[in-house]
Enzyme design. Structure first.
Site, mmCIF file in Angstrom:
data_model
loop_
_atom_site.group_PDB
_atom_site.id
_atom_site.type_symbol
_atom_site.label_atom_id
_atom_site.label_comp_id
_atom_site.label_asym_id
_atom_site.label_seq_id
_atom_site.Cartn_x
_atom_site.Cartn_y
_atom_site.Cartn_z
ATOM 1 N N HIS A 40 -9.707 17.375 37.215
ATOM 2 C CA HIS A 40 -10.687 17.023 38.214
ATOM 3 C C HIS A 40 -9.981 16.229 39.213
ATOM 4 O O HIS A 40 -8.792 15.745 38.969
ATOM 5 C CB HIS A 40 -11.763 16.005 37.657
ATOM 6 C CG HIS A 40 -12.720 16.789 36.713
ATOM 7 N ND1 HIS A 40 -13.982 16.233 36.189
ATOM 8 C CD2 HIS A 40 -12.818 17.980 36.383
ATOM 9 C CE1 HIS A 40 -14.632 17.074 35.651
ATOM 10 N NE2 HIS A 40 -13.872 18.385 35.637
ATOM 11 N N GLU B 109 -10.458 13.284 40.536
ATOM 12 C CA GLU B 109 -10.120 11.685 40.084
ATOM 13 C C GLU B 109 -8.660 11.694 39.186
ATOM 14 O O GLU B 109 -8.170 10.767 39.623
ATOM 15 C CB GLU B 109 -11.206 11.111 39.449
ATOM 16 C CG GLU B 109 -12.411 11.176 40.179
ATOM 17 C CD GLU B 109 -13.444 12.474 40.034
ATOM 18 O OE1 GLU B 109 -14.795 12.302 39.853
ATOM 19 O OE2 GLU B 109 -12.810 13.475 39.684
ATOM 20 N N CYS C 251 -17.584 12.784 36.375
ATOM 21 C CA CYS C 251 -18.039 12.876 35.194
ATOM 22 C C CYS C 251 -17.797 11.760 34.279
ATOM 23 O O CYS C 251 -17.133 10.931 34.428
ATOM 24 C CB CYS C 251 -17.439 14.265 34.610
ATOM 25 S SG CYS C 251 -15.777 14.169 34.180
ATOM 26 N N CYS D 208 -13.968 11.405 33.684
ATOM 27 C CA CYS D 208 -13.195 10.421 34.688
ATOM 28 C C CYS D 208 -13.833 9.363 35.099
ATOM 29 O O CYS D 208 -13.138 8.252 35.158
ATOM 30 C CB CYS D 208 -13.592 11.229 36.280
ATOM 31 S SG CYS D 208 -12.627 12.920 36.387
#
Length: 157
Positions: free
Chosen positions: A80, A82, A109, A112
């Site tokens: 992801h 992040e 999410c 993260c």
């Protein structure tokens, strides 16, 4: 006639949106920018780990299996935005993130959210939500403020 400038939040979210254009995800393009004292520390977008084939090139397993957004993340070959931003700060620059903020094009999410909590990030600015209620609960418990910033129609008034 006086022209207005974007706020800092609008400015950094616009940069996150530009960063997301590098994403190789077929489902959702996400960009992230980690900032401290109005200075960019790291950026990241979602895509496969360095050296691995991208979904853009080989297809998306989650799409093939018709998995809804926010579920079965372990079947995604990508990192992801992040995660990539945190890794960039750690591996390329060894920049401490404690006390910084992150601008992300959509809500983190659960995975993260936990990584952001452990990295010391104190506030998250997002453009849109994500179907992960547990992530919002974890962020609240970690005392990380989640702020939605709506896009302005124009940067000039």
């Amino acid at each position: 006639m006086k022209k207005s400038r974007p706020s800092w939040n609008e400015y950094f979210l616009a940069i996150a949106e530009l960063v997301s254009s590098r994403s190789t995800c077929l489902r959702r393009k996400v960009g992230a920018v980690i900032v401290k004292d109005k200075r960019i520390l790291a950026t990241g977008y979602n895509g496969a780990p360095t050296g691995l084939a991208h979904c853009l090139d080989i297809g998306c397993l989650r799409e093939k299996l018709n998995i809804p957004s926010g579920e079965r993340q372990e079947l995604c070959r990508g990192l992801h935005a992040e995660q990539n931003a945190i890794l960039q700060a750690a591996t390329n620059s060894r920049i401490p993130l404690r006390g910084s903020v992150i601008y992300v094009t959509c809500q983190p999410c659960i995975t993260c959210a936990k990584m952001l909590a452990n990295s010391g990030i104190k506030k998250i600015f997002i453009r849109e939500g994500y179907p992960d209620k547990f992530a919002r609960e974890i962020l609240k418990e970690a005392k990380i403020e989640l702020v939605t910033v709506k896009k302005r129609d124009s940067h000039c008034e």
